[in-house]
Design an enzyme around this catalytic site. Structure first.
Site, PDB file in Angstrom:
ATOM      1  CB  CYS A   1      16.060   6.592  -4.379  1.00  0.00           C
ATOM      2  SG  CYS A   1      15.911   7.751  -3.015  1.00  0.00           S
TER       3      CYS A   1
ATOM      4  NE  ARG B   1      12.934  14.898   1.014  1.00  0.00           N
ATOM      5  CZ  ARG B   1      13.229  13.622   0.744  1.00  0.00           C
ATOM      6  NH1 ARG B   1      13.348  13.208  -0.507  1.00  0.00           N
ATOM      7  NH2 ARG B   1      13.428  12.762   1.717  1.00  0.00           N
TER       8      ARG B   1
ATOM      9  CD  GLN C   1      18.184  12.827  -1.877  1.00  0.00           C
ATOM     10  OE1 GLN C   1      19.305  12.864  -1.401  1.00  0.00           O
ATOM     11  NE2 GLN C   1      17.302  11.927  -1.493  1.00  0.00           N
TER      12      GLN C   1
ATOM     13  CG  HIS D   1      16.366  11.652  -5.993  1.00  0.00           C
ATOM     14  ND1 HIS D   1      15.173  12.262  -5.674  1.00  0.00           N
ATOM     15  CD2 HIS D   1      16.535  10.674  -5.056  1.00  0.00           C
ATOM     16  CE1 HIS D   1      14.651  11.675  -4.601  1.00  0.00           C
ATOM     17  NE2 HIS D   1      15.445  10.715  -4.210  1.00  0.00           N
TER      18      HIS D   1
ATOM     19  CB  THR E   1      -0.924   0.038   1.246  1.00  0.00           C
ATOM     20  OG1 THR E   1      -0.103   0.000   2.418  1.00  0.00           O
ATOM     21  CG2 THR E   1      -1.879  -1.143   1.249  1.00  0.00           C
ATOM     22  N   GLY E   2       2.139   1.143   0.295  1.00  0.00           N
ATOM     23  CA  GLY E   2       3.021   2.306   0.343  1.00  0.00           C
ATOM     24  C   GLY E   2       3.400   2.807  -1.034  1.00  0.00           C
TER      25      GLY E   2
ATOM     26  N   GLY F   1      10.637  10.635  -2.689  1.00  0.00           N
ATOM     27  CA  GLY F   1      11.642   9.794  -2.040  1.00  0.00           C
ATOM     28  C   GLY F   1      11.357   9.543  -0.570  1.00  0.00           C
TER      29      GLY F   1
ATOM     30  CE  LYS G   1      19.361   5.933   4.145  1.00  0.00           C
ATOM     31  NZ  LYS G   1      17.932   5.833   3.861  1.00  0.00           N
TER      32      LYS G   1
ATOM     33  CB  VAL H   1       8.428   1.522  -2.687  1.00  0.00           C
ATOM     34  CG1 VAL H   1       9.161   0.417  -3.434  1.00  0.00           C
ATOM     35  CG2 VAL H   1       9.334   2.724  -2.486  1.00  0.00           C
TER      36      VAL H   1
END
Lengths: 348, 348, 348, 348
Positions: free
Chosen positions: A148, A234, A175, A241, A12-13, A179, A204, A15
């Site tokens: 991402c 952001r 970004q 991105h 449901t999200g 995201g 990351k 992604v």
């Protein structure tokens, strides 16, 4: 040929919705399970998502009548692969449970990325990293894709590193809000604004590229040896991105050689003709003001990384710009391509 | 005390409008001339600008009845200083004509910036650069301010360079559309988009800081000796340039020393109590996600540079973020402060 | 079957670019001429447009080598239809010249719209208006489409008027910036802003629907007899006009009858299977918060009008919301559909 | 003169933050209590809000050391007035508890608005509605202000109704995201998008104006007798609600009379010189493309309603545009002005 039965964890999200979209009429995969949290379980996906579907166009017909189940192996019997778009807060445990149950996990979450025998797989960049899967002790294997922001960057670096060597790089990202998932970034925080901080993102961004571009040794992935510095921001963009890079190479080359390297770059997905592989993993644009999200984001159905503005850097060697679609090439699309690769390689 | 009579060149443009706004009720200056191109000459500013005034709030009363004239010394007799917001296509010639006529020129245009005996004056950073004015051969002197992106950056660098030495820096900008003037950037080019290119901007960004932070020697300004690399981007923000920096210092210091240096920084404008000087040229915000244009842009009425996110850089020494108001501190406000400085120093 | 040779007038503008996009690989038409102003004449379209192409994706290959010519019949010999995206300042004269030269003109400009024997053709709404073409005295005929805001509105009204009669309506629009062409609206005017005024738009919005929904009598179009009030606003949206309507019908009906009327609505393009005809001219969405540009704009490749929120109106009878793609259904797409209709009807 | 001790209920929310801002250095009020939900209780406001303060500029010094308490009369002893920015889910109960405890409640919530002896007070519009307070049975009295969209609209209607009579009106709103509070609208829902629906908003917009413009009879407010239809839309704007109106008056007048009525309009706050009263409750702009949020929102520090575009309506009589600041005039600012009025009237 019989299709491989797959499930989507976190369906449901945002992604998860991309997985649903990209797996419609897929040549290799048949979605038979959609998993989400307890409050969604038992409802038909079509009803449940009526006002939560955030992708342009309707919910695909094929999922509308699938009843949502828990992300538990016992609830999704028969599934051979799960695509995981789970939140990091639960992804670690759930994905491990699936691997123990003999189901292969194609994960978009960060939880297992830095485990030495779990590949951060980027199908064009490091297909040989699949060799470490045999060292995972579970019957099902866990394969992750990178963050991402990093995905497009490492694709752009791969041919440079192979041909000219890579010493160090500065990465500066702008970004998109998608995201951060949904509901994600409140509009009052980002409309007409910039937030020069994304929690955990720079960590990351400074660790994953080296592993993604590393080599396999003794059943583990040994990170590549280059230095990185990342600034992550952001910006008020929906999808896409944009990353500015300054890179130092080991070999002195001219701009034509670099552009040539990018234009000639093809990976396993192109050679194997995988269903989600774009004709070109990289497109370099000659115009001085490209790439731009508005104009270039959907190149290769969002699977092509678009580069531009290669020019000398006064401190390191070269500067350029990378644009990639953060929820397609940077997330769900990359994961589907990874799954296509392992099926094609007979790993399943 | 009698006010100095001043004129505004390019009074209808976006920098010109800021001059009009900032010079309302000014303690030292009285605006007696508003100059613009031929098609505006002869009209009352209030009528002319009715639908062209782009600053929140009304056109100030004091300029409404001023009749617009040509930017020519003979048309603006009695003026001792002109503030120039002219387009670069004509600024060079017009500004020189004024200097030859004995009028001091406070210019926001790029044309004379790189002339060795023309200062790129930033009142807190390099007031000693005024020493070169005596070597300009014209009776009126030309004083420029830097490019809007660079202004905040050099203010943030000044205390670091003085205390710890500066070796090199990477600069990544996210620039507001107001930096391109009006009509400037078409909405179809920037809404929901990023343009990773601004014509001529990276060249300026890689040359002006060294001059601005340089020293006077033999009547000329000798640029400081550090290396720079700049990436400049246009983003969908109205006002406010956000810049990410990675810097290498000559001395190893800890973050407290740097933040202390910023907090303690005061320049001539603060010591002299100049009318447009903010209490603090620099404010450092401790929150992990600041500065942000929406929240921090108007700090010190747009004259304070707001910094944040100081953290180690894996390649150079430190990373941090700079936010400044591009049409106030980065243009008209800086120019007015420069003019206040030269009047206070008795140079007029 | 041999394709009809067509030209595009104003081929470099934003409507012109849409024509170029929509006519790629078209079943009925072959673009053989691209016309633009003098400064573009003689250049290859691909080169000329390199940095002016504003549609996502590349310039189509088929036009890259076409050399741009003047919008003059003598320069575009062999062309049977021209699609005109010309600016109103020159469209009147140029289009008349083409009609006199025997070329049919499919015009997106306002100039001839209110001439009684020139149809404002909306292929699903009023194909019978083509009857007036015979009364045009030129060998080539002029066919216009309506203003972009009105197009979707009249399609939504057509089945209501036919079945229930229409007495009056209020129309409130929120219009995208692409409706103003390129460079069009300056970003400083619209980012984070609303402009409650669009020059000439409300006049068009209050006149064109009655003609579009009128009937043919004695070789002229007699406007339908209902009253209209329009408020037109520019909002910070890229593509897609959203319109709120309040309507008074002649017959008392319930909401199901209305939604049924919309769902069942098909026009000539659907019956004839014209290449650009969407399966459904109208889609009604049941969700309480739709239609939305982000989610619904590309329904039917931008040719379907998306409706929602039908609910009682306390003063008139009903309120609802209309979304249509202003440069596809509201401009170039509608024009191409009109051309397909006249070819199919044998008028050429 | 001794200041009245006040508390803010819902002090961490977006309306609460506006109260904190507007009550800094207030002539009549001293904030002695800040109340919020359990998880905030016991923390100093300055610490608690460090990363939650969403208004440009710093958290005011005066509240930084106030320890947050529960919104319960026993926890806020000594307070004579509370300003309530509570969520509707709890506002009803909490506000009643305060009124029973003898504390006057100035509420921005919808809960008590439609109770006949609770005024929807708009200080310039209906100060006589305070007469109904005596019929409230609690020792403390509850005074509400209207929905943010309605506030500016009713101020614009008041002089028209008094002078010319009001029969009916259509209202079409384009509302800013700040109207939904924080986190409020997800950026993925509204960036580059329009949502033609705001839950419950049209109901409020069609009921509150009649009550606000009603008269007192037998200790109750009798709504005014005009018909209304409202369309409410969320648009990608940060602050400022823009409303298009079509109105039918009882008397035929010309545009000059209407504009004159607006220009001459003054209310009790202006006559009494209340601290938050703008010099003019209404400003009418003559330019054809105003009001605009970017340019006009801060007129009168956000307390002036800005009108424009008066023109004939083809169906009713007149059309015009209303802009008001939704969190100042439409919420916290109006509430503070209401409180100033009751103190001035000696009701406390």
């Amino acid at each position: 040929m019989k299709k491989v039965k797959v499930g989507i964890l976190g369906a449901t999200g945002s992604v998860g919705q991309r997985f649903v979209e990209l797996l419609e009429n897929h040549k290799l995969f048949e979605v038979v399970a959609l998993c989400a949290s307890e409050r969604s379980v038992g409802q038909k996906y079509g009803e449940l998502m009526k006002s939560r579907w955030k992708i342009s166009g309707d919910i695909p017909e094929y999922v509308k009548d699938i009843v949502v189940t828990s992300p538990t192996p016992s609830e999704t019997q028969g599934v051979q692969i799960v695509f995981s778009g789970l939140d990091a807060s639960i992804a670690g445990e759930v994905e491990t449970a699936y691997a123990q149950a003999g189901v292969h996990v194609i994960s978009n979450s960060k939880n297992h990325r830095m485990v030495p025998n779990v590949p951060i797989l980027s199908a064009e960049v490091n297909p040989e990293h699949l060799d470490v899967l045999q060292y995972q002790k579970t019957p099902g294997k866990i394969i992750t894709n990178s963050n991402c922001t990093i995905m497009g960057v490492t694709i752009s670096l791969k041919p440079l590193m192979d041909l000219f060597g890579l010493e160090s790089l500065f990465l500066f990202s702008m970004q998109a809000v998608s995201g951060a998932g949904y509901p994600g970034v409140p509009s009052m925080d980002i409309m007409g604004n910039i937030v020069p901080f994304i929690g955990g993102e720079e960590d990351k961004a400074e660790m994953e590229p080296q592993k993604c571009l590393g080599r396999v040794e003794n059943g583990q992935i040994v990170p590549a040896d280059f230095k990185m510095s990342a600034h992550c921001n952001r910006v008020p963009i929906f999808d896409g991105h944009t990353v500015c890079l300054s890179v130092k190479l080991k070999k002195k080359v001219d701009s034509k050689e670099i552009i040539e390297a990018w234009k000639n770059f093809r990976g396993e997905p192109q050679k194997l003709g995988l269903p989600s592989a774009p004709a070109n993993p990289i497109v370099y644009r000659e115009e001085q003001d490209r790439p731009q999200p508005r104009l270039d984001l959907m190149t290769g159905n969002g699977m092509t990384v678009v580069l531009g503005r290669l020019r000398p850097d006064p401190i390191l060697d070269w500067k350029y710009v990378v644009l990639s679609h953060n929820t397609v090439r940077g997330a769900a699309g990359a994961a589907v391509l990874n799954a296509e690769l392992i099926v094609n390689k007979g790993l399943i």
